[in-house]
Design a protein around this motif. Structure first.
Motif, PDB file in Angstrom:
ATOM      1  N   GLY A 177     -47.980  91.431 -13.730  1.00  0.00           N
ATOM      2  CA  GLY A 177     -46.582  91.010 -13.403  1.00  0.00           C
ATOM      3  C   GLY A 177     -46.057  90.566 -14.898  1.00  0.00           C
ATOM      4  O   GLY A 177     -45.008  90.593 -15.517  1.00  0.00           O
ATOM      5  N   ALA A 178     -47.199  89.608 -15.415  1.00  0.00           N
ATOM      6  CA  ALA A 178     -46.822  89.124 -16.810  1.00  0.00           C
ATOM      7  C   ALA A 178     -46.579  89.935 -18.012  1.00  0.00           C
ATOM      8  O   ALA A 178     -45.839  89.974 -18.849  1.00  0.00           O
ATOM      9  CB  ALA A 178     -47.843  87.989 -17.358  1.00  0.00           C
ATOM     10  N   HIS A 179     -47.243  91.205 -17.859  1.00  0.00           N
ATOM     11  CA  HIS A 179     -47.490  92.223 -18.718  1.00  0.00           C
ATOM     12  C   HIS A 179     -46.225  93.382 -18.294  1.00  0.00           C
ATOM     13  O   HIS A 179     -46.268  94.489 -19.073  1.00  0.00           O
ATOM     14  CB  HIS A 179     -48.689  92.835 -19.072  1.00  0.00           C
ATOM     15  CG  HIS A 179     -49.592  91.746 -19.623  1.00  0.00           C
ATOM     16  ND1 HIS A 179     -49.375  90.933 -21.049  1.00  0.00           N
ATOM     17  CD2 HIS A 179     -50.717  90.913 -19.337  1.00  0.00           C
ATOM     18  CE1 HIS A 179     -50.278  90.315 -21.175  1.00  0.00           C
ATOM     19  NE2 HIS A 179     -51.181  90.164 -19.970  1.00  0.00           N
ATOM     20  N   GLY A 180     -45.710  93.314 -17.486  1.00  0.00           N
ATOM     21  CA  GLY A 180     -44.667  94.220 -16.919  1.00  0.00           C
ATOM     22  C   GLY A 180     -43.654  94.734 -17.749  1.00  0.00           C
ATOM     23  O   GLY A 180     -43.037  95.699 -17.773  1.00  0.00           O
ATOM     24  N   GLN A 181     -43.217  93.936 -18.515  1.00  0.00           N
ATOM     25  CA  GLN A 181     -42.071  94.123 -19.412  1.00  0.00           C
ATOM     26  C   GLN A 181     -42.410  94.946 -20.779  1.00  0.00           C
ATOM     27  O   GLN A 181     -43.536  94.339 -21.447  1.00  0.00           O
ATOM     28  CB  GLN A 181     -41.296  92.946 -19.863  1.00  0.00           C
ATOM     29  CG  GLN A 181     -40.585  92.141 -18.948  1.00  0.00           C
ATOM     30  CD  GLN A 181     -39.699  90.832 -19.208  1.00  0.00           C
ATOM     31  OE1 GLN A 181     -40.376  90.241 -19.868  1.00  0.00           O
ATOM     32  NE2 GLN A 181     -38.649  90.592 -18.852  1.00  0.00           N
ATOM     33  N   SER A 182     -41.816  95.814 -21.330  1.00  0.00           N
ATOM     34  CA  SER A 182     -42.055  96.815 -22.196  1.00  0.00           C
ATOM     35  C   SER A 182     -41.629  95.795 -23.742  1.00  0.00           C
ATOM     36  O   SER A 182     -40.770  94.894 -23.533  1.00  0.00           O
ATOM     37  CB  SER A 182     -41.504  98.029 -22.198  1.00  0.00           C
ATOM     38  OG  SER A 182     -39.830  97.959 -22.421  1.00  0.00           O
ATOM     39  N   ASN A 183     -42.017  96.505 -24.534  1.00  0.00           N
ATOM     40  CA  ASN A 183     -41.684  95.568 -25.949  1.00  0.00           C
ATOM     41  C   ASN A 183     -40.137  95.643 -26.286  1.00  0.00           C
ATOM     42  O   ASN A 183     -39.549  94.598 -26.535  1.00  0.00           O
ATOM     43  CB  ASN A 183     -42.621  96.325 -27.189  1.00  0.00           C
ATOM     44  CG  ASN A 183     -43.827  95.874 -27.143  1.00  0.00           C
ATOM     45  OD1 ASN A 183     -44.050  94.771 -26.630  1.00  0.00           O
ATOM     46  ND2 ASN A 183     -44.503  96.604 -27.976  1.00  0.00           N
TER      47      ASN A 183
ATOM     48  N   GLU B 226     -37.724  95.713 -23.831  1.00  0.00           N
ATOM     49  CA  GLU B 226     -37.018  94.730 -22.901  1.00  0.00           C
ATOM     50  C   GLU B 226     -37.311  93.210 -23.483  1.00  0.00           C
ATOM     51  O   GLU B 226     -36.460  92.673 -23.255  1.00  0.00           O
ATOM     52  CB  GLU B 226     -37.657  94.851 -21.421  1.00  0.00           C
ATOM     53  CG  GLU B 226     -37.363  96.242 -20.906  1.00  0.00           C
ATOM     54  CD  GLU B 226     -38.203  96.331 -19.167  1.00  0.00           C
ATOM     55  OE1 GLU B 226     -37.785  96.952 -18.527  1.00  0.00           O
ATOM     56  OE2 GLU B 226     -39.357  95.699 -19.409  1.00  0.00           O
ATOM     57  N   LEU B 227     -38.688  93.129 -24.018  1.00  0.00           N
ATOM     58  CA  LEU B 227     -38.757  91.797 -24.501  1.00  0.00           C
ATOM     59  C   LEU B 227     -37.909  91.444 -25.534  1.00  0.00           C
ATOM     60  O   LEU B 227     -37.200  90.549 -25.969  1.00  0.00           O
ATOM     61  CB  LEU B 227     -40.228  91.545 -24.908  1.00  0.00           C
ATOM     62  CG  LEU B 227     -40.965  91.402 -23.714  1.00  0.00           C
ATOM     63  CD1 LEU B 227     -42.749  91.446 -24.107  1.00  0.00           C
ATOM     64  CD2 LEU B 227     -40.916  90.085 -22.997  1.00  0.00           C
ATOM     65  N   LYS B 228     -37.716  92.445 -26.492  1.00  0.00           N
ATOM     66  CA  LYS B 228     -36.899  92.341 -27.639  1.00  0.00           C
ATOM     67  C   LYS B 228     -35.427  92.081 -27.407  1.00  0.00           C
ATOM     68  O   LYS B 228     -34.610  91.581 -28.106  1.00  0.00           O
ATOM     69  CB  LYS B 228     -37.124  93.801 -28.699  1.00  0.00           C
ATOM     70  CG  LYS B 228     -36.206  93.725 -29.897  1.00  0.00           C
ATOM     71  CD  LYS B 228     -36.450  94.742 -30.848  1.00  0.00           C
ATOM     72  CE  LYS B 228     -35.766  94.767 -31.992  1.00  0.00           C
ATOM     73  NZ  LYS B 228     -34.580  94.020 -32.230  1.00  0.00           N
ATOM     74  N   ALA B 229     -34.915  92.936 -26.392  1.00  0.00           N
ATOM     75  CA  ALA B 229     -33.468  92.707 -25.690  1.00  0.00           C
ATOM     76  C   ALA B 229     -33.426  91.380 -25.313  1.00  0.00           C
ATOM     77  O   ALA B 229     -32.340  90.730 -25.744  1.00  0.00           O
ATOM     78  CB  ALA B 229     -33.238  93.785 -24.825  1.00  0.00           C
ATOM     79  N   THR B 230     -34.152  90.758 -24.670  1.00  0.00           N
ATOM     80  CA  THR B 230     -34.219  89.460 -24.230  1.00  0.00           C
ATOM     81  C   THR B 230     -34.426  88.474 -25.417  1.00  0.00           C
ATOM     82  O   THR B 230     -33.258  87.580 -25.140  1.00  0.00           O
ATOM     83  CB  THR B 230     -35.543  89.253 -23.194  1.00  0.00           C
ATOM     84  OG1 THR B 230     -35.301  90.214 -21.986  1.00  0.00           O
ATOM     85  CG2 THR B 230     -35.255  87.785 -22.596  1.00  0.00           C
ATOM     86  N   LEU B 231     -35.134  88.936 -26.149  1.00  0.00           N
ATOM     87  CA  LEU B 231     -35.192  87.994 -27.415  1.00  0.00           C
ATOM     88  C   LEU B 231     -33.875  87.683 -28.073  1.00  0.00           C
ATOM     89  O   LEU B 231     -33.240  86.780 -28.689  1.00  0.00           O
ATOM     90  CB  LEU B 231     -36.117  88.037 -28.382  1.00  0.00           C
ATOM     91  CG  LEU B 231     -36.310  87.400 -29.710  1.00  0.00           C
ATOM     92  CD1 LEU B 231     -36.459  85.961 -29.273  1.00  0.00           C
ATOM     93  CD2 LEU B 231     -37.439  88.004 -30.542  1.00  0.00           C
TER      94      LEU B 231
END
Length: 88
Positions: free
Chosen positions: A17-23, A25-30
């Motif tokens: 679950g911790a690694h479920g987000q793609s790069n 998605e993480l970049k968009a969140t950041l």
């Protein structure tokens, strides 16, 4: 043996679950977080400028402690700091 497999499956599920987000998605969140931070910084700067701006129509500098008052004017109240009041 089944207990070890169950614990292992649980660990994979939790860590997965911790690694479920793609790069992406993480970049968009950041990026969204950075925009929010910049917006909040702009708001704080705007509020600080409004707070420290002189009132409309005020052209004279504020009176300096110990300066002579206008003739006939009531004496100004002493500052709390000049009374020697304890600071807590």
């Amino acid at each position: 043996m089944n207990r070890h497999m169950a614990i292992g499956a649980l660990a994979v599920a939790v860590c997965g679950g911790a690694h479920g987000q793609s790069n992406e998605e993480l970049k968009a969140t950041l990026d969204q977080a950075m925009k929010t931070i910049q917006d909040l910084q702009a708001r704080v700067k705007n509020l600080e400028q409004k707070e420290w701006a002189p009132p409309a129509g005020a052209t004279a500098a504020p009176a300096v402690a110990g300066a002579a008052a206008a003739p006939g004017a009531p004496p100004a109240a002493p500052s709390a700091f000049s009374l020697g009041a304890p600071v807590i």
